[in-house]
Structure formats: structure tokens, C-alpha cells
Design an enzyme around this catalytic site. Sequence first.
Site, PDB file in Angstrom:
ATOM      1  N   LYS A  11       1.517   3.986  -3.037  1.00  0.00           N
ATOM      2  CA  LYS A  11       1.098   5.377  -2.817  1.00  0.00           C
ATOM      3  C   LYS A  11       2.282   6.323  -3.015  1.00  0.00           C
ATOM      4  O   LYS A  11       2.117   7.439  -3.523  1.00  0.00           O
ATOM      5  CB  LYS A  11       0.507   5.553  -1.420  1.00  0.00           C
ATOM      6  CG  LYS A  11      -0.850   4.919  -1.225  1.00  0.00           C
ATOM      7  CD  LYS A  11      -1.916   5.507  -2.145  1.00  0.00           C
ATOM      8  CE  LYS A  11      -2.421   6.847  -1.673  1.00  0.00           C
ATOM      9  NZ  LYS A  11      -3.541   7.349  -2.502  1.00  0.00           N
ATOM     10  N   TYR A  56       0.815  -1.212   0.000  1.00  0.00           N
ATOM     11  CA  TYR A  56       0.000   0.000   0.000  1.00  0.00           C
ATOM     12  C   TYR A  56       0.850   1.263   0.000  1.00  0.00           C
ATOM     13  O   TYR A  56       0.739   2.112  -0.898  1.00  0.00           O
ATOM     14  CB  TYR A  56      -0.934  -0.014   1.213  1.00  0.00           C
ATOM     15  CG  TYR A  56      -1.610   1.308   1.484  1.00  0.00           C
ATOM     16  CD1 TYR A  56      -2.415   1.926   0.522  1.00  0.00           C
ATOM     17  CD2 TYR A  56      -1.450   1.951   2.710  1.00  0.00           C
ATOM     18  CE1 TYR A  56      -3.032   3.136   0.782  1.00  0.00           C
ATOM     19  CE2 TYR A  56      -2.073   3.164   2.975  1.00  0.00           C
ATOM     20  CZ  TYR A  56      -2.859   3.749   2.007  1.00  0.00           C
ATOM     21  OH  TYR A  56      -3.463   4.961   2.269  1.00  0.00           O
TER      22      TYR A  56
END
Length: 351
Positions: A242, A238
Site C-alpha cells: 500500500k 499489505y
Amino acid sequence: MDAATVAGYFKDKSILITGSTGFLGKIFVEKILRIQPDVKKIFLLVRAADTSSAEQRVLNEVIGNELFGPLRENYGSNFYSFMKEKISPLAGDIINENLGLESLEILKLSKEIDIIVNGAATTNFYERYDVSLASNVLGAKYVCKFAKKCANLKMFLHISTAFVSGEQEGLLLEKVFQIGETLKEGCHLDIAAELQLVESVKAELTHSTNGKSEQTEKITMKKLGLKRARQFGWPNTYVFTKAMGEMLVGHFGRELPVVIIRPSIVSSIYHDPLPGWIEGTRTIDSIISAYAKQTIPHFIGAGHVILDVTATTQDQSKEACVLNFDPKSIDWEYYLYNSHIPGVMKYAHKK
């Protein structure tokens, strides 16, 4: 700048929001409609087969949500006509070029949009690498490319995460990630190569299993994401993707009025409009729920350990108090005991 000025900024503006069916997206849509009913239009890009399906999804997942209760009470029988006037659902997806919209839609929107808020993302820490790359990386790129077509654009707001900084300790200053930058010294990140790697691994799997094992592909993609993240210095897929998304926003959005915000832990609503409102269990909420059920009767913690401290100025403007932007104004003990924990039990725990 006071609260009236902040609210006034949105008057007669058209806003495109991605990720409106998510937790933060719903809150943002409700807030704008409540503090500035004279907003011109709010376009909500949602994954759907067609406009009718998009409208139904927005009705069910956004404006039909209990979060909109105060607005519903305020407008009474005029609530849905007001929503129809202000909200325009769009059937599309940020993982596609042109956001999955038709050329005529793109042309029309590019003339209307004043503000873009890109909140769409997959937030699963250990998501499939191909899924995370599509949503958090390519999605950021495609929204940026659309933003460059908007002649009247005044702001492009990209929602990232504080944890793009990885597991570093000490004082961490805000800085923009540059293309190729990593958290591990001596490493260089090639985003195009990562995309090619995913495709080659998937092709290899398809060949070796004759395309019959979806579960094998899923497990392989999850392991690959975690492996690549740790190779470059990030703890999970994640935050790694990002960070890559930020790189592309910085690269493709050089000529745009870009703002990147990096929330840390997202928790329940502090006060307005529904104290403690939340969707699902987040971070520590699983422990709270388990403690309430007594599946975890107690847990150990060190009271002297500092988990996180927020980079705020001493001189806070009036708007920070009125719109609750100042974390120093929060009575955390009161919030946890009287808003958050009751909210978890009322809104999240019941589901």
C-alpha cells in the site's frame, strides 16, 4: 460548508468506483445514492467475464445486500429501476492496463467521469507478494493512468491505510511517500526491481518443479512478500505494498486533483443506515466472537495504554456533525456495547 453543500457536490456528477463489492465500497455507494439521488451515474468496476456477469455480481453483492434495506424501503417497487438508472457495472480489473476495458469504453468513460474513488485492494496482511503487487501497486498505477485521460476529472480519491507508517511510535504527521522512500535508513526501494524479482522467482520455481507445484509457489510468494516488507522497514506485505501504491499515485498523479485517505481500523457502521452493520470479522471482532462462544473466557489488557489517537482540528464544521465525520462526537462505550458488538453477533457471527 454544510451537509447540503456536501451532498450537492455530487449532483449531476459521474463517479467511477473500484472495490465496490468490498465493505467500504458498498457503504460509499449506498451513502451517495441516499444523500444525493440526483447523482448522474455511478460506474462500478468489478471483476467479471463480461457485462452481464458484472451486472449479476453487482446485483448479488452490492445492491442486493441488506445494507441497501432502507433505500429499498424508501423506493419500494421503483428500487431496481432507480438502481438501473444510476448504477452502471463495468467488467474489468485494476490489475490490467486500461483497467481491462475496451478502447471505446475507455474513450467514453474519459469524457464522462468527474470523480474516481479507488478502493480496490487486497487487504490480507500476508498475501502472496505477486498478488499484492498486482492489486495494491500496479492497480494504483493503472487507475492513475486512466484518471489522466479524464478531461473533466475533479477528484481522484485513493484509499490507503494509516499503517503505511509502519510500527513507528510518537507523533506521526501526514506526508506523501516519495518514490524509493523506505522506513529503514540507508535503504532505497526500486519498485520495478521488486516486480522483476517476483517474476524471476516464479520462473525459477516453474523450472525447478516443472510447473507442477502451485502450493510451493503460493508459500514462496507469501514468504517473499514478508521478507521484502521487513527488509525495507514495514511489518507485513499489505502495508508495504500500500505504501508503494501511494508512491505511484504521487508519481503518476502529480497533475491530478489527488486526495489520499488513510483509515486505521475499519469497524462496523456507527449509526447510519444500519447501526452495527458489518461484513465478516475484523481486527478485535475475532476476540469478541470467541468470547461470545466462550472459547476465550477472558483476555488481559492494560487500561492505561494508549493504542491510537486521531490528527483532528478543534474547530469542526457543521458537516462533520451532520455527516458524522468527527470522531470526537462518538460515544465509544455506547457504540461498542450497543452497536458494534450486537452488529458483530447479528451480521458477521451468523455467517
